[in-house]
Design a protein around this motif. Structure first.
Motif, PDB file in Angstrom:
ATOM      1  N   ARG A  41      31.390 -25.334  -1.854  1.00  0.00           N
ATOM      2  CA  ARG A  41      32.765 -25.360  -2.394  1.00  0.00           C
ATOM      3  C   ARG A  41      33.387 -23.970  -2.340  1.00  0.00           C
ATOM      4  O   ARG A  41      34.558 -23.801  -2.005  1.00  0.00           O
ATOM      5  N   LEU A  42      32.598 -22.968  -2.664  1.00  0.00           N
ATOM      6  CA  LEU A  42      33.121 -21.599  -2.619  1.00  0.00           C
ATOM      7  C   LEU A  42      33.539 -21.222  -1.211  1.00  0.00           C
ATOM      8  O   LEU A  42      34.603 -20.621  -1.000  1.00  0.00           O
ATOM      9  N   LEU A  43      32.701 -21.604  -0.239  1.00  0.00           N
ATOM     10  CA  LEU A  43      33.058 -21.294   1.153  1.00  0.00           C
ATOM     11  C   LEU A  43      34.318 -22.036   1.562  1.00  0.00           C
ATOM     12  O   LEU A  43      35.184 -21.502   2.283  1.00  0.00           O
ATOM     13  N   TYR A  57      36.806 -22.947  -0.441  1.00  0.00           N
ATOM     14  CA  TYR A  57      37.954 -22.272  -1.084  1.00  0.00           C
ATOM     15  C   TYR A  57      38.314 -20.983  -0.363  1.00  0.00           C
ATOM     16  O   TYR A  57      39.504 -20.661  -0.166  1.00  0.00           O
ATOM     17  N   LEU A  58      37.290 -20.272   0.031  1.00  0.00           N
ATOM     18  CA  LEU A  58      37.568 -19.028   0.760  1.00  0.00           C
ATOM     19  C   LEU A  58      38.260 -19.324   2.087  1.00  0.00           C
ATOM     20  O   LEU A  58      39.204 -18.620   2.486  1.00  0.00           O
ATOM     21  N   GLY A  95      27.675 -25.922  -4.846  1.00  0.00           N
ATOM     22  CA  GLY A  95      28.581 -24.871  -5.350  1.00  0.00           C
ATOM     23  C   GLY A  95      28.883 -23.855  -4.263  1.00  0.00           C
ATOM     24  O   GLY A  95      30.012 -23.378  -4.128  1.00  0.00           O
ATOM     25  N   THR A  96      27.871 -23.533  -3.467  1.00  0.00           N
ATOM     26  CA  THR A  96      28.087 -22.559  -2.395  1.00  0.00           C
ATOM     27  C   THR A  96      29.040 -23.107  -1.359  1.00  0.00           C
ATOM     28  O   THR A  96      29.930 -22.404  -0.848  1.00  0.00           O
ATOM     29  N   ASP A 100      23.094 -25.984  -6.449  1.00  0.00           N
ATOM     30  CA  ASP A 100      23.461 -24.650  -5.968  1.00  0.00           C
ATOM     31  C   ASP A 100      24.041 -24.719  -4.566  1.00  0.00           C
ATOM     32  O   ASP A 100      24.989 -23.995  -4.231  1.00  0.00           O
ATOM     33  N   SER A 156      41.797 -20.317   1.339  1.00  0.00           N
ATOM     34  CA  SER A 156      42.598 -19.140   0.966  1.00  0.00           C
ATOM     35  C   SER A 156      42.963 -18.316   2.185  1.00  0.00           C
ATOM     36  O   SER A 156      44.097 -17.862   2.355  1.00  0.00           O
TER      37      SER A 156
END
Length: 306
Positions: free
Chosen positions: A20-22, A24-25, A17-18, A14, A28
């Motif tokens: 990686r999301l940060l 990507y954000l 995954g968190t 978990d 972006s």
């Protein structure tokens, strides 16, 4: 061992995954900021669009080929129809031109006939030709005019060029003309240059006549024009009969014989002129009788060997 009711610790998957999301954000946001300031993504899209143009062209090629084939087919059909229409117009124009040419020739021929009548100072009658008989032993014309129209036996027949023959038979609606070229026909003539009187005979050969018994001492030459002499009273004087084409000694070497090209157009034309002021003569029962009468009348003054 006592039970502990507290929260479970986070698992490592978990946390990854968190993260990686940060990431990507953050990426972006960075790209949005860079594109907003440098517009480099729009440029990248333009380059990509240029790179994709061949693909789009290939994708639209079948459609364009289909449209081209349809346009070519429609154009070819239209051109074929126009070509057919123009070809028909050309044929119609050629037919009209040919008809006008025929009418012009007919007009000129009729003017020639009128001129021949005026030159001869004779009262004439125009008669259409119905039939032609050019058998070597029988040279005749049938006219669409008879006794109801004032046609009489013995009338001289001419065209725009000269003497054609004479009427030998007449019915109420038709008449038969004995041509100069008939073997039984003879015409008293004179040489226009010297006035020497001769006789021209028919030969049965197209438009060829024959001179016989021409004295060697006569002043007659090749190329002399022969005209009617008026002797015998059958034909008025002065109408062209023909031109001497050749002269040669006969078998006895005492006289000359010659070929004469007829002046009249015996093998063409659709109308002739009848001289109306000639005295009427009875129509014989046979063709040879009429021709012999002409020959006998003509030979009387010429038999002395002029």
């Amino acid at each position: 061992m006592s039970n502990y009711a507290g929260s479970a610790p986070p698992r490592s998957s978990d946390v990854a995954g968190t993260l990686r999301l940060l990431a990507y954000l953050a990426l972006s946001a960075t790209l949005i900021l860079l594109d907003h300031r440098g517009d480099w993504l729009a440029q990248a899209r333009g380059h990509a669009s240029v790179a994709m143009q061949p693909v789009w062209w290939l994708a639209g090629l079948p459609s364009r080929l289909g449209e081209g084939l349809r346009d070519d087919a429609a154009t070819r059909a239209r051109l074929s129809e126009e070509n057919r229409h123009l070809r028909n117009e050309l044929l119609l124009g050629a037919a009209r031109q040919a008809r006008l040419q025929v009418e012009a020739e007919e007009n000129a021929r009729l003017r020639g006939l009128l001129g021949a009548a005026e030159r001869g100072g004779q009262e004439v009658q125009l008669a259409p030709i119905l039939d032609v008989d050019l058998d070597p032993t029988r040279q005749r014309l049938m006219l669409n005019a008879g006794t109801r129209s004032g046609v009489r036996g013995g009338q001289a027949v001419i065209d725009a060029s000269g003497l054609v023959g004479q009427v030998i038979e007449a019915t109420p609606t038709t008449a038969v003309v004995l041509l100069l070229t008939d073997p039984d026909h003879a015409v008293p003539v004179a040489v226009a240059r010297t006035g020497v009187r001769l006789i021209v005979y028919g030969t049965g050969r197209g438009d060829v006549l024959e001179l016989r018994n021409v004295p060697l001492s006569s002043d007659v030459r090749t190329g002399d024009v022969l005209i009617t002499s008026g002797l015998g009273g059958r034909f008025p004087p002065g109408f062209p009969v023909g031109t001497i084409a050749s002269l040669r000694p006969d078998d006895s070497r005492a006289f000359l014989v010659g070929d004469v090209d007829a002046a009249a157009q015996l093998d063409r034309g659709r109308d002739v002129l009848l001289l109306r002021d000639q005295p009427a003569t009875p129509i014989g029962t046979g063709t040879a009788t009429d021709a012999d009468a002409v020959t006998t009348t003509a030979e009387a003054p010429d038999g002395a060997g002029e």
